[in-house]
Every structure is written in C-alpha cells, then in structure tokens.
Scaffold this active site. Sequence first.
Site, PDB file in Angstrom:
ATOM      1  N   HIS A   8     -16.408  52.642  16.063  1.00 27.57           N
ATOM      2  CA  HIS A   8     -15.797  51.056  15.694  1.00 27.57           C
ATOM      3  C   HIS A   8     -14.619  51.003  16.374  1.00 27.57           C
ATOM      4  O   HIS A   8     -13.859  51.872  16.643  1.00 27.57           O
ATOM      5  CB  HIS A   8     -15.585  50.893  14.094  1.00 27.57           C
ATOM      6  N   CYS A  18     -16.512  48.058  19.687  1.00 31.29           N
ATOM      7  CA  CYS A  18     -15.862  46.494  19.741  1.00 31.29           C
ATOM      8  C   CYS A  18     -14.570  46.699  20.162  1.00 31.29           C
ATOM      9  O   CYS A  18     -13.694  47.346  19.734  1.00 31.29           O
ATOM     10  CB  CYS A  18     -16.073  45.927  18.307  1.00 31.29           C
TER      11      CYS A  18
END
Length: 294
Positions: free
Chosen positions: A126, A169
């Site tokens: 992430h 991301c």
Amino acid sequence: MDSSALRSRSSDELDSKSIQLSSAAATHPTEGFANAEPVGIDECYDTSNARRGIALIINQVHFSSMAVRDGSSKDRTDISTVLQRIGFEVRVMDDPNRKQLLSTLKQLAGEDHSHSDCLVVVVMTHGKENNLLYASDKSYEANQLWEPFIGDACPSLIGKPKLFFVQACRGKKLDEGVIQATISIDSVDTQSSPGSMRYVIPAMADLLVMYSTYDGHYSWRNPSKGSWFIQALCVEIGASAHCKELLHILTAVSRRVAFHYQSNVPDNAKIDAKKQMPCMVSMLTKLLYLTPKK
C-alpha cells in the site's frame, strides 16, 4: 587573456571550459561539443559478471491496520519466476515490518556485489501521497528503499545498475483517460588510452525507479489476477529480457498498462473504466542488455 576579459565571461562559460575530455573538443570546440565522448566510458553496462545479481521481492499482503492486498501473492510468484528464469538470485520477504524491511536492505547493501551485473528490488504494498509506502506495521519513505545502495553506501555496486520497481498507490486520484480515435489494439575520438583517467560519477548515477502509477494517483490490482503493473512487467521481461535493451522493455510495460488495461466496475461509475500510467525515473548512464549467462 587579461583579467578584465576573463571577468567579462559568465561563470557558466568558465565552468564549461574547465575540463576537456578530448583533444577534439580543445581543437574544434563546436565539433567537440557535439561529438566528444567521456574518456574510457563504455556505452553499455558490463553484464559479463559471474552472476546476474540479487533480486529482492518485498511482498506486503497483510497489515496491522490496512486492508489485505489480495492478488499480491500471485504477483510475487510470477515476478519471482520471471526473474529467476533470466538468472537472478531471488529472495522474497513476505509481510515484513518496517524494522525488518529496512534492516534487510541495509544487510543487502553490505554484501559483496562485485561479481554481479546489477541489483533489482521489487516492492508491492500500500502507498499514499508524498511517496509514502507501508510495511506491515508502519509507513516509510520510498527513498529509504534505495538510499542504502547509492554513492559510497554500497561500494561494490558503484557503476552498476540498481533497479527498483514499486507497485503501490501514490494517492487517490483516478485516471479517466482520453480518447485517441486512431489507435488500434488487438487483445489486451579521444587521445587518452583506456583506463588512463579516473573519473567521478554522481552519487545518484545508475539508479532507476519505476512506479506502477504517477504521483497522486491510484494503482490497480485484481484480487485474483494480480496488479496491472507487475503482470505487465512479467510479460515484457519474460518475452524480451535477452533481446531488448532495458528501457525498451520498460516502455513496453508502460504501453501494455496504458493500452491493455481498464477498470471494469460497472456498478460503480466513480471507479469504472479508469486507466493507469506507470512512471519511470531513470538515472542510468548506459544501456543495459541482460544477455544470457553462459
């Protein structure tokens, strides 16, 4: 030249005259500017070493306070298989915490890479704005991945390519894409002798970082098929590693992600039919061909 004439010249011009890397440049300034090559520098990285090098795969699936990254284990398996096939010694870390991750990078930088062609680090995790990435417990800055390997921090990798691939991301923006009506897609001269001159290279030389998406944007991952970026990387490296130069391969990765993928969430218009564009920052100074090991 008298001192007044010297003072009349700009500092930029004086700097440009301070070092001449070829006699041609000194005799014919215009030709030298256009044609002179640095003394004794090859055009391609040396890949004749005994080993291809180490490829460290950091696979974050589970987190203490974030969602599980379904599909990442397929990415780990696929990229490991492809890198092993072209000669890398693959090492895998699953769900390390920040201390373990940074410690492993430091230990890897302390190893002797003298007989290796290059280094590869692949991180799947992430992330969010400002280049923050996540270990299983805490965040860290993306630059902490490569800082142990640049400049004098890792002497045995000086002058060798250090390649970092980051699937994460980098924000919450969604790329809606633009229509390109014409596109068609089917399925998805020197006098010095070699070695006679020592030269200094920038500390950040020979580093490449490729992100799955550009700053501020979302990076897509299919829960069963894996992420768009890592899967595209596997396909293009697997097909062309031994026959194309690295930047050609990575351009093909970008093209595959850009043209062959689009989100498919018809019941949610906000995230349906969105696109993704990988982003690459290259400080490589030579061409890299991963020719087969004999």
